[in-house]
Design an enzyme around this catalytic site. Structure first.
Site, PDB file in Angstrom:
ATOM      1  N   HIS A  65      34.904  26.560  28.626  1.00 29.08           N
ATOM      2  CA  HIS A  65      33.567  26.368  29.519  1.00 29.08           C
ATOM      3  C   HIS A  65      33.056  24.978  29.392  1.00 29.08           C
ATOM      4  O   HIS A  65      32.627  24.479  28.378  1.00 29.08           O
ATOM      5  CB  HIS A  65      32.390  27.351  29.334  1.00 29.08           C
ATOM      6  CG  HIS A  65      32.979  28.568  29.541  1.00 29.08           C
ATOM      7  ND1 HIS A  65      32.528  29.170  30.597  1.00 29.08           N
ATOM      8  CD2 HIS A  65      33.576  29.702  29.004  1.00 29.08           C
ATOM      9  CE1 HIS A  65      33.008  30.545  30.720  1.00 29.08           C
ATOM     10  NE2 HIS A  65      33.708  30.623  29.791  1.00 29.08           N
ATOM     11  N   ARG A 104      31.175  35.979  31.043  1.00 23.16           N
ATOM     12  CA  ARG A 104      31.699  36.602  29.466  1.00 23.16           C
ATOM     13  C   ARG A 104      31.054  37.899  29.628  1.00 23.16           C
ATOM     14  O   ARG A 104      30.865  38.597  28.482  1.00 23.16           O
ATOM     15  CB  ARG A 104      31.233  35.476  28.547  1.00 23.16           C
ATOM     16  CG  ARG A 104      32.174  34.404  28.654  1.00 23.16           C
ATOM     17  CD  ARG A 104      33.736  34.823  28.681  1.00 23.16           C
ATOM     18  NE  ARG A 104      34.575  33.403  28.984  1.00 23.16           N
ATOM     19  CZ  ARG A 104      35.597  33.350  28.842  1.00 23.16           C
ATOM     20  NH1 ARG A 104      36.356  34.561  28.578  1.00 23.16           N
ATOM     21  NH2 ARG A 104      36.308  32.189  29.128  1.00 23.16           N
TER      22      ARG A 104
HETATM   23  C1  LIG Z   1      38.174  37.481  31.976  1.00 16.24           C
HETATM   24  C2  LIG Z   1      38.844  36.079  31.948  1.00 16.24           C
HETATM   25  C3  LIG Z   1      40.170  35.735  31.829  1.00 16.24           C
HETATM   26  C4  LIG Z   1      40.635  34.593  31.668  1.00 16.24           C
HETATM   27  N1  LIG Z   1      42.037  34.300  31.614  1.00 16.24           N
HETATM   28  C5  LIG Z   1      42.486  32.912  31.185  1.00 16.24           C
HETATM   29  C6  LIG Z   1      43.951  32.962  31.063  1.00 16.24           C
HETATM   30  O1  LIG Z   1      44.716  33.880  31.201  1.00 16.24           O
HETATM   31  N2  LIG Z   1      44.505  31.663  31.143  1.00 16.24           N
HETATM   32  C7  LIG Z   1      43.513  30.724  30.943  1.00 16.24           C
HETATM   33  O2  LIG Z   1      43.962  29.559  31.192  1.00 16.24           O
HETATM   34  N3  LIG Z   1      42.230  30.754  31.243  1.00 16.24           N
HETATM   35  C8  LIG Z   1      41.794  32.032  31.420  1.00 16.24           C
HETATM   36  N4  LIG Z   1      40.370  32.106  31.435  1.00 16.24           N
HETATM   37  C9  LIG Z   1      39.552  30.813  31.732  1.00 16.24           C
HETATM   38  C10 LIG Z   1      39.046  30.537  33.021  1.00 16.24           C
HETATM   39  O3  LIG Z   1      40.278  30.181  33.730  1.00 16.24           O
HETATM   40  C11 LIG Z   1      37.854  29.255  32.927  1.00 16.24           C
HETATM   41  O4  LIG Z   1      38.756  28.262  32.403  1.00 16.24           O
HETATM   42  C12 LIG Z   1      36.776  29.632  32.073  1.00 16.24           C
HETATM   43  O5  LIG Z   1      36.317  31.170  32.231  1.00 16.24           O
HETATM   44  C13 LIG Z   1      35.821  28.704  32.446  1.00 16.24           C
HETATM   45  O6  LIG Z   1      35.237  28.775  33.631  1.00 16.24           O
HETATM   46  P1  LIG Z   1      34.904  27.548  34.547  1.00 16.24           P
HETATM   47  O7  LIG Z   1      35.948  26.572  34.691  1.00 16.24           O
HETATM   48  O8  LIG Z   1      34.240  27.926  35.834  1.00 16.24           O
HETATM   49  O9  LIG Z   1      33.451  27.020  33.541  1.00 16.24           O
HETATM   50  P2  LIG Z   1      33.200  25.565  33.310  1.00 16.24           P
HETATM   51  O10 LIG Z   1      34.307  24.820  32.750  1.00 16.24           O
HETATM   52  O11 LIG Z   1      31.937  25.600  32.612  1.00 16.24           O
HETATM   53  O12 LIG Z   1      33.004  25.031  34.696  1.00 16.24           O
HETATM   54  C14 LIG Z   1      31.821  25.502  35.569  1.00 16.24           C
HETATM   55  C15 LIG Z   1      32.205  24.926  36.878  1.00 16.24           C
HETATM   56  O13 LIG Z   1      31.900  23.608  37.019  1.00 16.24           O
HETATM   57  C16 LIG Z   1      32.945  23.123  37.910  1.00 16.24           C
HETATM   58  N5  LIG Z   1      33.844  22.086  37.178  1.00 16.24           N
HETATM   59  C17 LIG Z   1      33.947  21.945  35.702  1.00 16.24           C
HETATM   60  N6  LIG Z   1      34.857  20.933  35.560  1.00 16.24           N
HETATM   61  C18 LIG Z   1      35.520  20.720  36.574  1.00 16.24           C
HETATM   62  C19 LIG Z   1      36.582  19.793  37.074  1.00 16.24           C
HETATM   63  N7  LIG Z   1      37.486  19.275  36.012  1.00 16.24           N
HETATM   64  N8  LIG Z   1      37.054  19.963  38.170  1.00 16.24           N
HETATM   65  C20 LIG Z   1      36.210  20.467  39.188  1.00 16.24           C
HETATM   66  N9  LIG Z   1      35.290  21.313  39.088  1.00 16.24           N
HETATM   67  C21 LIG Z   1      35.023  21.519  37.757  1.00 16.24           C
HETATM   68  C22 LIG Z   1      33.871  24.147  38.337  1.00 16.24           C
HETATM   69  O14 LIG Z   1      32.927  24.584  39.757  1.00 16.24           O
HETATM   70  C23 LIG Z   1      33.369  25.397  37.379  1.00 16.24           C
HETATM   71  O15 LIG Z   1      33.530  26.613  38.009  1.00 16.24           O
HETATM   72  C24 LIG Z   1      39.654  33.381  31.525  1.00 16.24           C
HETATM   73  C25 LIG Z   1      38.397  33.401  31.780  1.00 16.24           C
HETATM   74  C26 LIG Z   1      38.049  34.856  31.898  1.00 16.24           C
HETATM   75  C27 LIG Z   1      36.368  35.040  31.976  1.00 16.24           C
END
Ligand SMILES: Cc1cc2nc3c(=O)[nH]c(=O)nc-3n(C[C@H](O)[C@H](O)[C@H](O)COP(=O)(O)OP(=O)(O)OC[C@H]3O[C@@H](n4cnc5c(N)ncnc54)[C@H](O)[C@@H]3O)c2cc1C
Length: 212
Positions: free
Chosen positions: A67, A172
């Site tokens: 995150h 989460r």
């Molecule tokens: C049940 C579950 C299973 C998962 N399984 C896997 C897995 O198998 N492998 C894996 O690698 N990950 C996995 N993840 C992690 C998932 O892919 C995300 O990395 C994680 O949930 C963080 O989400 P996020 O990127 O939306 O959050 P944050 O990083 O907090 O970002 C929030 C929002 O900000 C924006 N943002 C942030 N940074 C950027 C950027 N650099 N460019 C563009 N927009 C951005 C996006 O809109 C993003 O949705 C899993 C997550 C969950 C909940």
């Protein structure tokens, strides 16, 4: 930093409303917060900021730090030795690998739960003994730590605004999240509720999807 009223103040600047000194919230405030959440007007929620101190196993922390909208500071195993503190699951949480969802586990307790827990503890003890042996040989901490498993506890601070915290909780608290990170999310939701009760209610009503 901030509370429900901070959200209201930030939103009302849109029509140049005068600064509200009173901290008594009105039904109009609640309605406005509900309106903002329902319609995805998220920036007013960014005026509230939380810092949490977390002690969690590294495997939970790895999921957590995906995150990117949180700011982290974590103990360094280069600076200091990690304490002999490992994640040991409760027996009821040791279930079976799911056959229908590759990343999940079932809900019924594994018939070998005791043996599994014993094996985990034995492995932790062996790893930590090797870690200590390496340090006794004056091995640098940054190398010795390589032998430690992801079940060891780490310690960090994380700071995020309420909009991004809701994003974290949305993912989460979901049934597909791993139980071991979900319990932290549940505790965080409970901790913030007295500070932002109206925003939390709106989050539960309009954003959170807890499917049974
Ligand atoms: C049940 C579950 C299973 C998962 N399984 C896997 C897995 O198998 N492998 C894996 O690698 N990950 C996995 N993840 C992690 C998932 O892919 C995300 O990395 C994680 O949930 C963080 O989400 P996020 O990127 O939306 O959050 P944050 O990083 O907090 O970002 C929030 C929002 O900000 C924006 N943002 C942030 N940074 C950027 C950027 N650099 N460019 C563009 N927009 C951005 C996006 O809109 C993003 O949705 C899993 C997550 C969950 C909940």
């Amino acid at each position: 930093m901030g509370d429900d009223l901070s959200i209201v103040r930030s939103a009302r600047v849109s029509y140049d409303a005068s600064w509200r000194k009173t901290t008594t919230k009105t039904s109009g405030d609640a309605e406005l917060i509900r309106y903002l959440k329902r319609n995805g007007h998220n920036t007013p929620f960014e005026s509230v900021v939380f810092t949490f101190e977390i002690i969690a196993p590294i495997f939970v922390t790895r999921q957590w730090m995906r995150h990117r909208t949180q700011s982290y500071n974590e103990v360094s195993a280069r600076y200091t030795e990690l304490p002999n503190k490992f994640f040991v699951p409760e027996l009821k949480d040791i279930t079976y690998q799911s056959t229908y969802n590759k990343q999940m586990r079932t809900s019924e307790m594994n018939e070998f739960a005791n043996e599994i827990r014993e094996e985990l503890i034995n492995s932790y003890e062996r790893s930590y003994a090797s870690y200590e042996a390496l340090l006794m040989l004056n091995c640098p901490r940054e190398i010795a730590r390589a032998i430690l498993p992801t079940g060891i506890y780490t310690h960090f601070f994380t700071t995020m605004n309420l909009h991004n915290l809701f994003g974290f909780l949305y993912e989460r608290l979901h049934k597909s999240a791993q139980h071991e990170i979900k319990v932290y999310a549940e505790a965080m939701l409970e901790l913030i509720t007295p500070q932002v009760p109206i925003a939390v209610e709106a989050f539960k009503e309009f954003q959170l999807r807890i499917e049974t």
